[in-house]
Design a protein around this motif. Structure first.
Motif, short mmCIF file in Angstrom:
data_model
loop_
_atom_site.label_atom_id
_atom_site.label_comp_id
_atom_site.label_asym_id
_atom_site.label_seq_id
_atom_site.Cartn_x
_atom_site.Cartn_y
_atom_site.Cartn_z
N TRP A 57 12.07 -17.08 1.92
CA TRP A 57 13.25 -17.32 1.07
C TRP A 57 14.04 -18.47 1.69
CZ3 TRP A 57 15.07 -14.20 -3.21
CH2 TRP A 57 14.17 -13.15 -3.58
N LEU A 58 14.26 -19.51 0.90
CA LEU A 58 14.98 -20.67 1.45
C LEU A 58 16.36 -20.78 0.79
CD1 LEU A 58 12.03 -23.24 1.60
CD2 LEU A 58 13.07 -21.88 3.47
N GLU A 59 17.23 -21.51 1.47
CA GLU A 59 18.58 -21.64 0.92
C GLU A 59 18.53 -22.58 -0.29
OE1 GLU A 59 21.67 -22.27 3.77
OE2 GLU A 59 22.96 -23.32 2.36
N ASP A 60 19.01 -22.09 -1.42
CA ASP A 60 18.98 -22.89 -2.64
C ASP A 60 20.31 -23.62 -2.80
OD1 ASP A 60 18.05 -23.69 -5.25
OD2 ASP A 60 19.60 -22.32 -6.04
N ALA A 61 21.40 -22.95 -2.40
CA ALA A 61 22.71 -23.64 -2.54
C ALA A 61 23.72 -22.92 -1.66
CB ALA A 61 23.18 -23.56 -4.00
N VAL B 195 0.88 -1.18 0.00
CA VAL B 195 0.00 0.00 0.00
C VAL B 195 0.92 1.23 0.00
CG1 VAL B 195 -1.91 1.17 1.10
CG2 VAL B 195 -1.71 -1.32 1.28
N ASP B 196 1.00 1.98 1.06
CA ASP B 196 1.86 3.17 0.89
C ASP B 196 3.00 3.19 1.92
OD1 ASP B 196 0.59 3.43 3.10
OD2 ASP B 196 -0.65 5.19 2.57
N ASP B 197 3.26 2.05 2.61
CA ASP B 197 4.50 2.14 3.42
C ASP B 197 5.30 0.85 3.24
OD1 ASP B 197 3.30 0.16 4.79
OD2 ASP B 197 2.85 1.36 6.60
N TRP B 198 6.57 0.98 3.52
CA TRP B 198 7.49 -0.15 3.26
C TRP B 198 7.53 -1.07 4.47
CZ3 TRP B 198 10.35 -1.01 -1.27
CH2 TRP B 198 10.17 -0.02 -2.27
N ILE B 199 7.46 -2.34 4.23
CA ILE B 199 7.51 -3.29 5.36
C ILE B 199 8.52 -4.39 5.04
CG2 ILE B 199 5.15 -2.94 6.22
CD1 ILE B 199 4.60 -5.61 4.51
N CYS B 200 8.92 -5.07 6.11
CA CYS B 200 9.88 -6.17 5.95
C CYS B 200 9.07 -7.42 5.62
CB CYS B 200 10.67 -6.38 7.24
SG CYS B 200 11.70 -7.88 7.16
N VAL B 201 9.34 -7.95 4.47
CA VAL B 201 8.52 -9.11 4.07
C VAL B 201 9.24 -10.42 4.39
CG1 VAL B 201 7.34 -7.85 2.26
CG2 VAL B 201 9.50 -8.97 1.72
N SER B 202 10.53 -10.34 4.64
CA SER B 202 11.18 -11.64 4.92
C SER B 202 12.49 -11.41 5.66
CB SER B 202 11.49 -12.37 3.60
OG SER B 202 12.12 -13.60 3.94
N THR B 203 12.86 -12.35 6.53
CA THR B 203 14.14 -12.28 7.26
C THR B 203 14.85 -13.60 7.09
OG1 THR B 203 13.08 -10.85 8.88
CG2 THR B 203 15.16 -11.86 9.53
N ILE B 204 16.12 -13.54 6.68
CA ILE B 204 16.92 -14.77 6.52
C ILE B 204 18.02 -14.72 7.59
CG2 ILE B 204 18.37 -16.11 4.95
CD1 ILE B 204 17.14 -14.43 2.63
N ASP B 205 17.98 -15.68 8.58
CA ASP B 205 19.04 -15.58 9.62
C ASP B 205 19.83 -16.88 9.70
OD1 ASP B 205 17.24 -17.26 10.67
OD2 ASP B 205 16.46 -15.83 12.18
N ALA B 206 20.25 -17.36 8.50
CA ALA B 206 20.99 -18.63 8.50
C ALA B 206 22.50 -18.39 8.69
CB ALA B 206 20.76 -19.35 7.18
N HIS B 207 22.97 -17.20 8.32
CA HIS B 207 24.42 -16.97 8.44
C HIS B 207 24.81 -16.89 9.92
CE1 HIS B 207 25.98 -16.56 4.39
NE2 HIS B 207 24.94 -15.83 4.03
N GLN B 208 26.06 -17.35 10.21
CA GLN B 208 26.52 -17.32 11.62
C GLN B 208 27.42 -16.12 11.92
OE1 GLN B 208 27.17 -21.05 10.53
NE2 GLN B 208 24.98 -21.13 11.03
N ALA B 209 27.60 -15.22 10.96
CA ALA B 209 28.44 -14.04 11.26
C ALA B 209 27.98 -12.92 10.35
CB ALA B 209 29.91 -14.38 11.01
N THR B 210 28.62 -11.77 10.50
CA THR B 210 28.21 -10.58 9.74
C THR B 210 28.03 -10.91 8.25
OG1 THR B 210 29.60 -9.29 11.23
CG2 THR B 210 28.93 -8.21 9.18
N VAL B 211 26.90 -10.46 7.70
CA VAL B 211 26.69 -10.63 6.25
C VAL B 211 27.20 -9.34 5.60
CG1 VAL B 211 25.03 -11.17 4.43
CG2 VAL B 211 24.62 -11.96 6.78
#
Lengths: 421, 1024, 199
Positions: free
Chosen positions: A303-307, A208-224
């Motif tokens: 979003w899932l890990e593909d590779a 609609v008219d504001d930005w939202i977080c649609v997905s969070t990926i927290d598989a990494h174990q250190a700074t991305v």
């Protein structure tokens, strides 16, 4: 670490002169013109020519501290617009009028050698203040409508350019609970991805008219540290899919999920993420859905890990780049290596091929290292790598693609890839 | 009277002109042409003029006249009249111009003749009444005159002014407030010294607070003298005077201590330093009774400066204050006990969690206070030592035990300081009362000895630091006067002997301290060392070394170290001499003889005893030197003794003793001394028929003897024959290296000390001009060059005129293709210091010899440098640097323009390591002395130094010195002179950071940090 | 007085306990056993410096020239031990914040790579020391200035010695945050004072 099977090395073509003599953070190739912009710790951005490998001009005076990131605005007409993000917590918009005829697509034959008649009039058009601490990354959306900036103050700001030189803050997204390292826009949709010190990747859309977080990926174990989206029509798989039904099906699935996302991290891994397509109507690309005031709960994405690419880096991986032309991925980092990976269809009976770890191999694709170079910038760390098209006389063919690396030794270097057939 | 009017007019324009007029009047007064009375009358109308500035100027005229009038011209009554008249005239009009004039005039008159008391009192009275407060006189120089007058009254007529104070109660407050608001530093200096008198000598009574506050509002002084300050007053002068005022009288205490303690919390370090200094003065002046009232409050405030130290120097000052309180209160026992109880209690608590920062601070506090008086030491020891012993026995870690022992040693040192050691009594006079000599340590000495001795044995072998502190504790116990019994000290001596002689792990680190312990004890109890240590050492020194092992060497080393203590020196020498006689008698090896001789030499050169004899007698000579000379003389080439190392050592021993004897003594014994070592002596066994030397080794000894002889004790009759024989030996191929070196030494000694004018020509010709002349054709060039340079050095040192034409000729030696380079290096011998041509060996050392050498040898090289071939150029460069490297900057300063380019070229010389090191060091020297001279060379010097620092072809020494020089550059120049080079230097320096030699890397780190620190505040990334 | 110090009363080591390189000088003595006694009078190698033949004596003999002294843990320790604590006029060595056993050097991982890594575990004097980050930064800046650039420097808080050890370690390992922090003048002033005692 997979076996050290003989892998062709990247060949250095040239390094851009003069060297910056101080740490260079990243380099952004111009979408059309044969030029590069390199952000540096000495508070300047250097503009280099891809045809002569010489410095064209130096953008100074805009920032009080190091410039960490810069990005060219796509789709501009006879002027170049560069956004810069600096440790002084401000972003800058610089404008430069291009000469008529000089802004044809950079792979045109015309010999408009910019170095002689280049006038140095980079105008510091706008300062975007708002962030409370160092800005780490700036990115323009595909159409150039939005500019995203992220900072150590844990916030991503999205700016929209109204008439000239007037930017409006469209959104302040405070999803991360740590310093945000990188922002990147989806190559087509208004989908923004951010990578953070809190080891997570977050994706945002305008609902609609504001930005939202649609997905969070927290598989990494250190700074991305960095992200890059897959090019929309990734040639590397389409050309080689062949008749096999399973592969055809897998390819269609991929198209349904849309461009995948590559991320690299301090945990020494590079991973590919794929959106799970939702069944039914909602599948249509969001752009042409009828805007409705009520926020429907089906906007979240998964979003899932593909590779997970083969592990070749021994220290933090600072940069990953997905080639828009060839679909190859390049990565670089603190260990001074540059590695190039390619995605192949998996032959069920091929055992000796180099396997990539990652999720159980129900997908019929695998990534392999196709080129690599060590000590790319002597003994110094390499901060950034990106793909661009060669524009100097030595290029072998029209769209020959090369890699640009940027390092702590203040060097910006061009590499070519002899891809094994 | 035209003079007055003229003066009044001139006064406006220039004071100098005006005073000229006054001088003229004074002359007329003196020549009686004009009488004083007439002058006063003439002045009358002006003095009463209604315009105040006219009145003031008239007074100024009178003052100037009196200023230049000699003493006699003004009679006594006239003085009386003038004083009375001027006193009434002191007032503030015309911004005090009048007052200043009166003051100057009055001071002049007072000079002519002393005033009586009430005249002085009257003068002070008027000042106080009419000029109060002084700041009404706005001109500070005018106020200065009045202040000088007040200072004069206080200084000379103190009783009279004191009378005023006693007479009326409001004199003091008005007097104090007279100076309120004074700002000028010069005036303040006088104000402080004026106020100091009433503060320190009179009873202030109710006005103590006013007095204190009048001065304390100037505290702390933050005055910074103006650059061209004519009066040369420093902040420190002001601070000292102010401090004296604050500390002037005990009645200030209720106000000064709280005010000062409040200032102690200031964030400015300088304020804290001034505060601590003021506290110290107050405590030493206020007297015991006053100090005792505030002692504990002061301790509670000051202890933090030490316990949580920020700045070491503040902690030290605080320690001084705390210990000063202890010293002041030592008179009355109860006050001292009250003061020391909280200190010993808190220190003991801090010791519980040793080793911490605060336990270390507690140790410092205890030592500081205990070192001031016996009473402090006893009280602290009595309270802390038992607690310390308990903590030690209960301690769980060795680190804790060691830190407790360190505090114990600190207390022991303090007690030695206040009670003295066995040799000298410290503190109070000789006749100590029994009660006075009581040392609280005596209660605890037994437990401490067992604890320290135990500590030595029970602890694992590798805990060397712990054993060291135990040893130090035991030594301090031995030093304490009247503490340990002889028998207890002997046990420690035996323990030290074990540490020296036995083999055990960690011996390397404990052997030295154990030897030093024996030497210290020898100073206190020599007889114990002789009874217990000597026998053990001597039993381990064999009579001969047939056994063959070198075990005796460490024993000899330890034993000869004892000679440091004068009280046992003679006996050490005697015992060693007996061992030597036995060794010779029993045909011991020359190695063993050399060991014994070396022990003797070490003892002689490290003793605190005097080696000097008298004209008639020198025991050492008779006991040791004469017998040795006899052995050399009797020529029985008894193989082991007739060995070059032995003769060299014998020579050194003779030199060390003989050079200190008077020429009378030397003359008396010359024959006995010189003949035995005279290699050319007529006696048969020295020279055979064909003239070859049978005993060349004697030269090794005789050179040292010649060195020892005074200049008026000439050992050789036929100087010319002696010199030519020596020069033949020096240049003969068959001569051994030692003999050649000895003969060269003897040549230079004789030339410098014994060359008579009539032989000068002959010597210069024989040893310099002839060999230089036929150097090209000479067979053995190197030895000839050595002889020439040795002779040149000796003659240069004595400023021999005949040498002047020779020095420029030395250039010829450098032209030889083969020997030019080594000779160029040999030039260094000319100015290099050596142990023979020295003042101790009575040589003539002219102060200008360096200047002369440089100005006569180097210019011919620099001028003809350009035309020479490359090879010769390199020889010149090496020769120049061999000279320049021993020169002080002042000598080469004037030649820098011609020298600098050459020195820079030296950096590119291949394989001339020593020259390059010398070149870089000289550049470093120039940088420190006069960096401006190098400014224009920076752009060629810095790259060369960077290259020298990183190129592998250079030696480690060159790489390291180049880096040190580069670091100097960063420090020697203004930031903006070196900033242009900064980025590239920092980048280039990453290579020597990776040098293969650790020392070079360390130099690179220091250099790089210097250059990084040059950055301006806004510079970019620090971690390039 | 200023009890705002994190740790007003740290334990301090005795100077003689701190690791030094003196072992090597003992080694030198071994080959000339009696040379050390009697002030060297007996030492076999009497120094006869003859300037004439200087070429030989001055430059090291051949064996010296290629005598490589590797950068080892002791050298790294000597570089960082004299750094002073921001709160006390005491060195990190004497406060046992840096210790020789906690310094590890790993050589290049493959033949082609020339990167070595230095890992330093620092031990804050108390578990909630707010200055652990500044101390870690000081150690990192000192080594980045003093070591050749082929060394990667990882400064970490020793396991279990600090309440937020991992967070501090992560921050010290983030090259970008370190670079940004070092552009702040007040912080650079603090670090410069800490390093000023590393003569």
């Amino acid at each position: 670490m997979n076996s050290d099977s003989e892998v062709p090395t990247l060949e250095p073509i040239a390094s851009f002169q003069p060297s910056l003599n101080t740490r260079a953070w990243m380099t952004a190739p111009h979408p059309k013109l044969p030029i590069l912009a390199t952000a540096s710790a000495d508070k300047t951005v250097k503009i280099f020519s891809l045809t002569t490998f010489r410095q064209l001009s130096s953008i100074t005076g805009g920032h009080k501290r190091s410039i960490r990131s810069c990005a060219w605005k796509p789709g501009t007409r006879n002027e170049s617009v560069l956004a810069t993000g600096s440790f002084d917590a401000s972003a800058g918009i610089w404008r430069h009028d291009d000469h008529p005829g000089s802004n044809e697509a950079h792979n045109e034959e015309s010999k408009n050698d910019r170095s002689e008649d280049e006038d140095d009039d980079w105008r510091f058009a706008v300062i975007l203040d708002g962030h409370e601490s160092e800005i780490k990354s700036v990115a323009w959306s595909a159409g150039g409508q939005f500019l995203a900036t992220c900072s150590r103050d844990k916030s991503v700001w999205i700016w929209e350019e109204m008439e000239d030189d007037n930017f409006e803050t469209v959104a302040v997204l405070q999803e991360h609970d740590g310093d945000i390292k990188y922002v990147r826009w989806h190559p087509e949709e208004d989908l923004l991805a951010s990578a953070g010190y809190d080891d997570t990747i977050r994706l945002y859309r305008e609902d609609v008219d504001d930005w939202i977080c649609v997905s969070t990926i927290d598989a990494h174990q250190a700074t991305v540290w960095s992200l890059d989206f897959e090019p929309p029509k990734n040639p590397s798989l389409i050309d080689s899919v062949g008749p096999d039904a399973a592969r055809q099906k897998d390819l269609q699935e991929l198209e349904k999920s849309g461009p995948r996302l590559a991320s690299c991290s301090d945990d020494l891994t590079i991973r590919i993420w794929r959106r799970t397509p939702k069944g039914g109507a909602e599948d249509k690309p969001l752009r042409d859905r009828i805007p409705s005031i009520i926020r429907t709960n089906n906007v979240d994405e998964e979003w899932l890990e593909d590779a997970c690419l083969p592990k070749r880096h021994e220290r933090a991986i600072y940069s990953v780049a997905w080639s828009p032309k060839s679909g190859l991925i390049a990565s670089t980092g603190s260990d001074g290596k540059i590695v190039v990976y390619q995605e192949f269809w998996r032959d069920s009976h091929d055992q000796d091929e180099v396997r990539s770890e990652g999720p159980p191999t129900e997908t019929s694709r695998e990534w392999k290292v196709v080129a690599e170079v060590e000590n790319a910038h002597d003994i110094f760390e390499v901060n950034h790598v990106c793909w661009t098209v060669r524009a100097d006389r030595g290029r072998s063919n029209e769209g020959e693609e090369v890699l640009i690396s940027t390092g702590d030794d203040g060097e910006v270097k061009m590499w070519s890839i002899q891809r094994g057939t | 009277m035209s003079d007055i009017r003229l003066y009044l007019v001139e006064h406006e324009k220039s004071r100098k002109e005006a005073s000229q007029i006054a001088i003229r009047t004074a002359e007329r007064l003196q020549s009686k042409e004009l009488k004083l009375l007439d002058l006063i009358e003439a002045l009358g109308e002006f003095l009463n003029d209604n315009d105040p500035s006219v009145r003031a100027k008239a007074l100024a005229y009178l003052a100037d006249v009196l200023e230049s009038v000699p003493r006699g011209t003004v009679s006594r009554q006239q003085r009386e009249l003038l004083v009375h008249f001027l006193t009434t005239r002191i007032n503030g009009d015309a911004e005090g111009l009048g007052a200043a004039a009166c003051a100057n005039a009055l001071m002049k008159i007072e000079e002519f003749g002393k005033w009586d008391a009430e005249r002085a009192a009257e003068c002070m009275q008027t000042i106080i009444q009419s000029l109060h407060p002084l700041r009404q006189i706005r001109q500070q120089s005018e106020r200065y005159a009045v202040l000088k007058l007040i200072n004069l009254l206080i200084a000379e007529y103190r009783e009279a002014i004191h009378g005023l104070h006693q007479a009326s109660s409001d004199f003091m407050p008005t007097f104090i407030s007279l100076f309120e608001g004074e700002k000028d530093p010069r005036n303040l200096m006088i104000v402080f010294s004026i106020l100091n008198v009433p503060f320190s000598e009179w009873e202030l009574g109710a006005y103590a607070q006013d007095g204190f506050e009048a001065v304390f509002n100037y505290f702390p002084i933050t005055f910074r003298p103006p650059p061209d300050d004519p009066y040369g007053i420093t902040a420190q002068d002001l601070k000292d005077r102010l401090r004296d005022c604050i500390a002037a009288c005990g009645s200030f205490a209720p106000y000064s201590f709280p005010a000062l303690l409040d200032k102690l919390d200031s964030s400015s370090l300088n304020t804290k330093r001034d505060t601590l200094a003021a506290l110290h003065s107050c405590i030493s002046n206020y007297g015991t009774r006053t100090v005792s009232l505030y002692a504990v409050t002061l301790w509670d405030a000051l202890k933090f400066e030490i316990l949580s130290v920020q700045e070491e120097d503040l902690a030290d000052k605080a320690l001084d204050v705390i210990s000063e309180i202890g010293a002041q209160l030592s008179v009355g026992r109860p006050q001292l006990v009250a003061y020391l109880r909280p200190i010993s209690k808190e220190c003991s608590e801090h010791l519980e969690d040793a080793p911490t920062k605060q336990s270390k601070a507690a140790g410092q506090i205890l030592e500081a206070v205990a070192s001031r008086t016996r009473e402090c030491a006893n009280l602290l020891v009595a309270h802390v030592v038992p607690h310390l012993v308990a903590l030690f026995e209960g301690a769980d870690s060795l680190a804790k035990r060691r830190s407790l022992l360190e505090v114990l040693v600190q207390l022991l040192k303090a007690s030695v300081k206040v009670f003295g050691d066995w040799v000298t009594i410290a503190g109070r006079g000789v006749a100590d009362t029994q009660e006075d000599t009581y040392n609280a340590f005596s209660e605890h000495k037994d437990i401490l000895v067992t604890l320290l001795v135990g500590g030595q044995l029970s602890v694992p072998a590798n805990e060397v630091a712990f054993k060291k502190i135990c040893l130090e504790g035991l030594v301090q116990l031995c030093m304490c006067r009247n503490l340990l019994q002889d028998q207890e000290i002997s046990t420690l001596i035996r323990q030290c002997l074990d540490l020296i002689l036995d083999d055990y792990e960690g011996k390397v680190e404990l052997r030295g301290p154990a030897i030093q312990a024996l030497v210290d004890i020898a100073h206190q109890k020599p007889h114990l060392i002789i009874d217990h240590a000597f026998p053990r050492f001597l039993s381990l020194i064999p009579d001969n070394d047939t056994a063959g092992d070198l075990g005796y060497v460490p024993v000899l080393d330890a034993f000869s170290n004892l000679a440091q203590e004068a009280k046992v020196f003679d006996l050490v020498i005697l015992r060693l001499r007996n061992k030597l006689d036995a060794a010779i008698r029993e045909q011991s090896s020359s190695t063993f003889l050399c060991a014994l001789l070396s022990a003797l030499l070490y003892a002689l050169t490290h003793t605190s005893a005097s080696l000097d004899g008298t004209d008639e007698d020198c025991p050492l000579y008779g006991q040791l030197i004469f017998p040795l000379l006899q052995r050399v003389g009797d020529g029985s080439n008894q193989s082991n003794f007739a060995n070059n190392r032995v003769y060299e050592l014998v020579g050194q021993l003779c030199n060390v003793v003989l050079r200190r004897q008077t020429s009378a003594f030397q003359k008396k014994h010359l024959i006995e001394i010189y003949n035995p070592v005279d290699a050319f002596g007529e006696s048969s066994e020295n020279v055979d028929a064909s003239g070859t030397l049978l005993n060349p080794l004697k030269l090794l000894a005789s050179s040292y003897i010649v060195a020892a002889l005074q200049r008026d004790v000439v050992p050789i009759q036929d100087l010319r024959k002696h010199l030519s024989t020596l020069s033949d030996i020096a240049t003969a191929d068959s001569t051994s290296v030692e003999v050649r070196r000895a003969s060269l030494r003897q040549v230079s000694l004789i030339l410098n000390k014994f060359l008579s004018p009539d032989n000068a020509e002959f010597a210069v010709d024989l040893l310099c001009s002839k060999p230089i002349g036929d150097f090209a054709a000479c067979a053995h060039k190197k030895d000839s060059a050595r002889l020439i340079l040795a002779s040149v050095k000796a003659l240069l040192l004595r400023n021999e005129r005949k040498l002047i034409p020779i020095l420029p000729e030395l250039r010829k030696l450098l032209l030889d293709p083969e020997y030019g380079r080594p000779v160029a290096r040999g030039f260094a011998t000319i100015l290099q210091s050596d142990d023979f041509l020295t003042k101790e060996n009575h040589c003539k050392i002219s102060p200008l010899y360096r200047q002369k050498a440089f100005s006569l040898i180097v210019p011919p090289l620099t001028t003809s440098f350009k035309e020479e071939s490359d090879a010769i150029k390199r020889n010149y460069l090496v020769a120049i640097m061999s000279i320049v490297k021993s020169l002080p900057y002042s000598v080469i300063e004037s030649d820098l323009p011609s020298l600098l380019p050459l020195i820079l070229q030296m950096l590119d010389l291949a394989d001339e390591e020593a020259t390059k090191v010398a070149a870089v060091e000289t550049l470093g020297l120039i940088l420190t002395e006069n960096s401006a001279a190098m400014a224009s060379y920076l752009s060629s010097l810095i790259p060369r130094l960077l290259k020298a620092a990183s190129s592998k072809s250079n030696s480690g020494a060159v790489r390291e010195t180049s880096l040190r020089c580069l670091a100097n550059i960063a420090a020697a120049f203004s930031v903006d002179a070196v900033i242009p080079f900064r980025k590239s230097v920092i980048k280039e320096l990453t290579r020597p950071l990776d040098d293969s030699r650790r020392a070079v890397r360390a130099a690179a780190v220091k250099c790089r940090t210097k250059w990084i620190e040059l950055d301006e505040p806004k510079d970019g990334d620090i971690s390039e | 007085m200023d009890d705002n110090k994190d740790n007003a009363n740290p334990v301090i080591l005795n100077a003689s306990d701190l690791p030094t390189r003196h072992g090597e000088s003992l080694l030198k003595k071994a080959d000339d056993p009696i040379g050390i006694y009697l002030g060297g009078l007996l030492s076999a190698t009497q120094p006869i410096d003859d300037p004439f033949d200087e070429a030989l004596s001055a430059s090291e003999s051949e064996s010296d020239r290629d005598f490589d002294e590797e950068i080892d843990a002791q050298e790294i320790y000597d570089l960082i031990a004299p750094i002073s604590d921001p709160e006390h006029p005491l060195s990190l060595g004497s406060l046992a914040v840096v210790n020789l056993p906690d310094i590890h050097i790993s050589r290049p991982s493959s033949a082609r790579s020339r990167i070595s890594t230095v890992v330093i575990d620092i031990t804050p004097t108390i578990t909630h020391c707010s200055l652990a980050t500044v101390i870690g930064l000081g150690v990192r800046v000192r080594l980045e200035q003093a070591l050749p650039p082929r060394f990667r420097i990882d400064v970490r808080i020793k396991e279990g010695t600090h309440s937020t050890g991992d967070a501090v370690t992560k921050q010290l390992g983030d090259k970008e945050r370190v670079a940004a922090a070092l552009e702040n003048n007040t912080l650079r002033g603090v670090i410069r004072r800490m390093l000023s005692t590393c003569e």
